[in-house]
Structures are given as C-alpha cells and as structure tokens.
Design a protein around this motif. Structure first.
Motif, PDB file in Angstrom:
ATOM      1  N   ASN A   1      50.041  37.918  36.434  1.00 37.18           N
ATOM      2  CA  ASN A   1      49.890  37.043  35.265  1.00 37.18           C
ATOM      3  C   ASN A   1      49.308  35.688  35.625  1.00 37.18           C
ATOM      4  O   ASN A   1      49.199  34.811  34.797  1.00 37.18           O
ATOM      5  CB  ASN A   1      51.242  36.872  34.567  1.00 37.18           C
ATOM      6  N   CYS A   2      48.969  35.475  36.917  1.00 31.56           N
ATOM      7  CA  CYS A   2      48.370  34.198  37.322  1.00 31.56           C
ATOM      8  C   CYS A   2      47.553  34.442  38.588  1.00 31.56           C
ATOM      9  O   CYS A   2      47.659  35.506  39.205  1.00 31.56           O
ATOM     10  CB  CYS A   2      49.448  33.161  37.577  1.00 31.56           C
ATOM     11  N   GLU A   3      46.747  33.436  38.948  1.00 28.12           N
ATOM     12  CA  GLU A   3      45.866  33.607  40.104  1.00 28.12           C
ATOM     13  C   GLU A   3      46.645  33.810  41.405  1.00 28.12           C
ATOM     14  O   GLU A   3      46.260  34.610  42.246  1.00 28.12           O
ATOM     15  CB  GLU A   3      44.932  32.397  40.239  1.00 28.12           C
ATOM     16  N   GLU A   4      47.771  33.094  41.547  1.00 30.98           N
ATOM     17  CA  GLU A   4      48.554  33.176  42.792  1.00 30.98           C
ATOM     18  C   GLU A   4      49.007  34.609  43.078  1.00 30.98           C
ATOM     19  O   GLU A   4      49.129  35.019  44.226  1.00 30.98           O
ATOM     20  CB  GLU A   4      49.777  32.247  42.735  1.00 30.98           C
ATOM     21  N   ALA A   5      49.269  35.360  42.010  1.00 34.26           N
ATOM     22  CA  ALA A   5      49.756  36.734  42.189  1.00 34.26           C
ATOM     23  C   ALA A   5      48.663  37.662  42.720  1.00 34.26           C
ATOM     24  O   ALA A   5      48.956  38.755  43.196  1.00 34.26           O
ATOM     25  CB  ALA A   5      50.279  37.271  40.850  1.00 34.26           C
ATOM     26  N   CYS A   6      47.415  37.217  42.635  1.00 32.37           N
ATOM     27  CA  CYS A   6      46.298  38.109  42.993  1.00 32.37           C
ATOM     28  C   CYS A   6      45.570  37.676  44.260  1.00 32.37           C
ATOM     29  O   CYS A   6      44.936  38.502  44.930  1.00 32.37           O
ATOM     30  CB  CYS A   6      45.284  38.138  41.852  1.00 32.37           C
ATOM     31  N   ILE A   7      45.650  36.380  44.593  1.00 30.69           N
ATOM     32  CA  ILE A   7      44.839  35.845  45.692  1.00 30.69           C
ATOM     33  C   ILE A   7      45.125  36.554  47.019  1.00 30.69           C
ATOM     34  O   ILE A   7      44.208  36.991  47.714  1.00 30.69           O
ATOM     35  CB  ILE A   7      45.048  34.310  45.814  1.00 30.69           C
TER      36      ILE A   7
ATOM     37  N   LYS B   1      43.037  38.674  35.164  1.00 34.91           N
ATOM     38  CA  LYS B   1      42.466  39.508  34.094  1.00 34.91           C
ATOM     39  C   LYS B   1      41.615  40.621  34.688  1.00 34.91           C
ATOM     40  O   LYS B   1      41.590  41.738  34.197  1.00 34.91           O
ATOM     41  CB  LYS B   1      41.671  38.651  33.107  1.00 34.91           C
ATOM     42  N   TRP B   2      40.910  40.284  35.760  1.00 33.48           N
ATOM     43  CA  TRP B   2      40.162  41.325  36.481  1.00 33.48           C
ATOM     44  C   TRP B   2      41.132  42.384  37.021  1.00 33.48           C
ATOM     45  O   TRP B   2      40.863  43.578  36.942  1.00 33.48           O
ATOM     46  CB  TRP B   2      39.396  40.712  37.660  1.00 33.48           C
ATOM     47  N   PHE B   3      42.235  41.931  37.600  1.00 31.54           N
ATOM     48  CA  PHE B   3      43.205  42.885  38.160  1.00 31.54           C
ATOM     49  C   PHE B   3      43.748  43.799  37.067  1.00 31.54           C
ATOM     50  O   PHE B   3      43.916  44.998  37.267  1.00 31.54           O
ATOM     51  CB  PHE B   3      44.354  42.138  38.856  1.00 31.54           C
ATOM     52  N   GLN B   4      44.037  43.228  35.919  1.00 31.71           N
ATOM     53  CA  GLN B   4      44.547  44.046  34.811  1.00 31.71           C
ATOM     54  C   GLN B   4      43.480  45.059  34.381  1.00 31.71           C
ATOM     55  O   GLN B   4      43.786  46.222  34.105  1.00 31.71           O
ATOM     56  CB  GLN B   4      44.944  43.145  33.634  1.00 31.71           C
ATOM     57  N   ALA B   5      42.215  44.620  34.363  1.00 29.89           N
ATOM     58  CA  ALA B   5      41.115  45.533  33.986  1.00 29.89           C
ATOM     59  C   ALA B   5      40.962  46.652  35.019  1.00 29.89           C
ATOM     60  O   ALA B   5      40.748  47.817  34.668  1.00 29.89           O
ATOM     61  CB  ALA B   5      39.806  44.755  33.854  1.00 29.89           C
ATOM     62  N   ILE B   6      41.099  46.291  36.297  1.00 29.67           N
ATOM     63  CA  ILE B   6      40.996  47.296  37.365  1.00 29.67           C
ATOM     64  C   ILE B   6      42.094  48.352  37.192  1.00 29.67           C
ATOM     65  O   ILE B   6      41.840  49.557  37.280  1.00 29.67           O
ATOM     66  CB  ILE B   6      41.078  46.605  38.753  1.00 29.67           C
ATOM     67  N   TYR B   7      43.298  47.893  36.885  1.00 26.55           N
ATOM     68  CA  TYR B   7      44.406  48.835  36.648  1.00 26.55           C
ATOM     69  C   TYR B   7      44.069  49.774  35.483  1.00 26.55           C
ATOM     70  O   TYR B   7      44.268  50.985  35.553  1.00 26.55           O
ATOM     71  CB  TYR B   7      45.690  48.060  36.340  1.00 26.55           C
ATOM     72  N   LEU B   8      43.530  49.217  34.393  1.00 27.52           N
ATOM     73  CA  LEU B   8      43.258  50.037  33.203  1.00 27.52           C
ATOM     74  C   LEU B   8      42.155  51.062  33.450  1.00 27.52           C
ATOM     75  O   LEU B   8      42.239  52.199  32.991  1.00 27.52           O
ATOM     76  CB  LEU B   8      42.893  49.129  32.019  1.00 27.52           C
ATOM     77  N   VAL B   9      41.131  50.676  34.214  1.00 26.48           N
ATOM     78  CA  VAL B   9      40.052  51.628  34.516  1.00 26.48           C
ATOM     79  C   VAL B   9      40.550  52.709  35.477  1.00 26.48           C
ATOM     80  O   VAL B   9      40.198  53.880  35.347  1.00 26.48           O
ATOM     81  CB  VAL B   9      38.827  50.890  35.113  1.00 26.48           C
ATOM     82  N   ALA B  10      41.383  52.314  36.435  1.00 26.36           N
ATOM     83  CA  ALA B  10      41.817  53.266  37.472  1.00 26.36           C
ATOM     84  C   ALA B  10      42.925  54.194  37.001  1.00 26.36           C
ATOM     85  O   ALA B  10      43.196  55.195  37.648  1.00 26.36           O
ATOM     86  CB  ALA B  10      42.283  52.494  38.715  1.00 26.36           C
TER      87      ALA B  10
END
Ligand SMILES: [Zn+2]
Length: 303
Positions: free
Chosen positions: A15-21, A80-89
């Motif tokens: 839900n934030c950048e820190e969670a993905c970096i 948001k990219w990570f969420q999109a990656i999850y949805l496509v995969a």
C-alpha cells in the motif's frame, strides 16, 4: 509477493512505496548492487526522491531503482504497479484496462499502458523460449465467435500453436502465434507460414515435430486444440473481441499463465522477475504497433 493472497490482502500489504522498494531491489540486484556502467558492486544511496537513487562508488554513474525495468519513466507509484502485476499474474483473474483502473485507482489511459507494458515483457521473455523434444504444431484460429471451420472473415485471424510435451505426453510449454497475412492463401496457411513458425519457435535440432495444418478437432492434437479454443473464449469474454494489432500480446499473456502455472516458479514470481529485469516498451513503439490506441492525440500517456 504471495499468489495465494487475495487482492484485498495484496492491496493492504502493498500500500506504499516502502513495502515494494526492497522487493524490487532484490529482484533487480539479487547479488547486491551492480553498476550498469562499470559493474562495481558498491553504491551510495540517495534518498531525496520518491524512489532511491544509487550512485556507483567507482564511476559515479547514477541508477534509479526503476531504470532498465518495466517501470522506467513511470510516475505511477510502485505499489500500484505491484498490485497490477499481481492482477495480471493471477490465473483466476481476467484483467482488462477498465477493471485495472477501478481496482488500482488509476486513469483508464494509465491502466491501458501498464497492461501493455506488462504484456510486452511477457512477449519479450517468450521470444527467447523455444519448443523442443516432442513438439506438436497445430493450425488454429482467433475469431468472434470461435469457429474453426471458417477463415475468411476480417475478424478472424489464422494462428499456429505449438507445444513441447514431456515423456508422459503432457504439455510443458505452449506458444500461440499469429500468422502474417503474406503466408495465407484463402483458407490455408502456406508452407512459408509453417516454416516461419518453426524457425522462430522450435529448436532446429528437434526431430520429433508433428504438424497438423487442418484446424478441426478431429485432426488436431486435442490438448492444444482445447487451449486455443479456451484462449479464444477468454479473450472474447475479457475484451469483447479484439482486432489483430494487439492480438499477439493477449495470446502471449494467455500462454504465459498456462506455462508458469505448470512450473515450480509461480506466475507471480516470474512476472515480478521479468518486470525487474526487462526494459519497458516505449509508448511510441506501442503506438507504432497500434493506431487504435484509446484517444490517441499524439501526446505521451503517463503510466
Ligand atoms: Zn560504476
């Protein structure tokens, strides 16, 4: 990221950048920082921006976390990219730009571009995979509605599908490719079309290749026939029928889900890996491929 989580759990966790970096860093540089210019392994981290910047301690080259990734140049937050990656995969979710825009809270244009960029890294990765061992090749068709007995309508596109089989006859890797119009004569795929498919997709050392040029179930290798039929149904249900320009990208996305659902590495791990290690297609290149992009006005879309 964990494919067994549902989307709400993904949205709460990422839900934030820190969670993905850290995840992106580990995918991009699994053995630690590696300078793209000189190969040095130590860098200063500059944290004055939304995403960290890494300056090589040897040559002072600065690399952003998202340089040379699918997210390069994007102003859309990483989560948001990570969420999109999850949805496509996720094999159980059929995602299109309208649904992505709603779920991830971006504009339709941004969702459209994100999806095409994700499909493009999938296509890039597939282009270096080749079928080998026991290989089956079938002629197939994309159309709306699906009708393998026809091939003369402008909305129908001839395809060639191919699969590698294991010793038990189970499909281990599948490809479905559009056949260029120059290789079609009335309702037939010409020999040149078959040769082109074999050249691009099948190991030249493979001797065990069975090719069926007739598209009908009675002649085809049935597991491959069924996959092509399902690809038709899913693409039509999700996109309400599509033209030829982006068809290959959708077919590659469909095959990606089939191929990595069969493997140890999950679709999500594989897509995240591709996103972190492969460059993004430019908007210009995407538009060059497709003049029917939404509201094309000549200015750049921002993903
Ligand atoms: Zn360097």
């Amino acid at each position: 990221m964990d494919i067994s989580m549902n989307f709400e759990e993904i949205r709460q966790t990422y839900n934030c950048e820190e969670a993905c970096i850290d995840i992106l860093y580990a995918e991009k540089w699994p053995h630690g920082y590696h300078c793209p210019r000189c190969g040095h392994h130590l860098a200063y981290t500059i944290r004055t921006r939304r995403l960290p910047l890494f300056e090589c301690r040897s040559c002072h080259h600065q690399a952003s976390l998202i340089s040379s990734t699918v997210m390069e140049g994007s102003r859309t937050p990483l989560h948001k990219w990570f969420q999109a990656i999850y949805l496509v995969a996720n094999p159980s979710i059929d995602i299109n730009a309208t649904l992505l825009a709603e779920l991830v809270q971006v504009t339709y244009k941004t969702a459209w571009l994100i999806l095409h960029k994700l499909r493009n890294v999938i296509s890039q990765a597939d282009s270096i995979e080749i079928l080998n061992g026991n290989v089956k090749v079938n002629a197939a068709l994309y159309g709306k509605p699906y009708n393998p007995y026809r091939l003369s309508h402008p909305q129908e596109h001839p395809l060639l599908s191919g699969a590698s089989l294991d010793a038990q006859g189970k499909i281990t890797y599948v490809k479905i490719k559009q056949v260029p119009k120059v290789h079609i004569s009335q309702t037939n795929i010409l020999r040149s079309g078959i040769d082109g498919f074999l050249k691009n997709n099948v190991d030249p050392l493979t001797e065990d290749v069975t090719i069926v040029k007739l598209r009908y179930p009675k002649f085809s290798f049935s597991p491959l026939f069924n996959l092509c039929k399902e690809a038709n149904l899913r693409i039509n249900a999700n996109f309400h029928g599509i033209g030829g320009k982006h068809l290959q990208a959708y077919l590659d996305e469909y095959c990606f889900i089939i191929n990595y659902s069969n493997k140890k590495q999950s679709t999500l791990d594989q897509l995240l890996h591709l996103c972190a290690t492969r460059p993004s297609i430019t908007y210009k290149a995407l538009i060059h491929r497709d003049s029917s992009a939404p509201h094309h006005t000549g200015h750049l879309y921002a993903a």
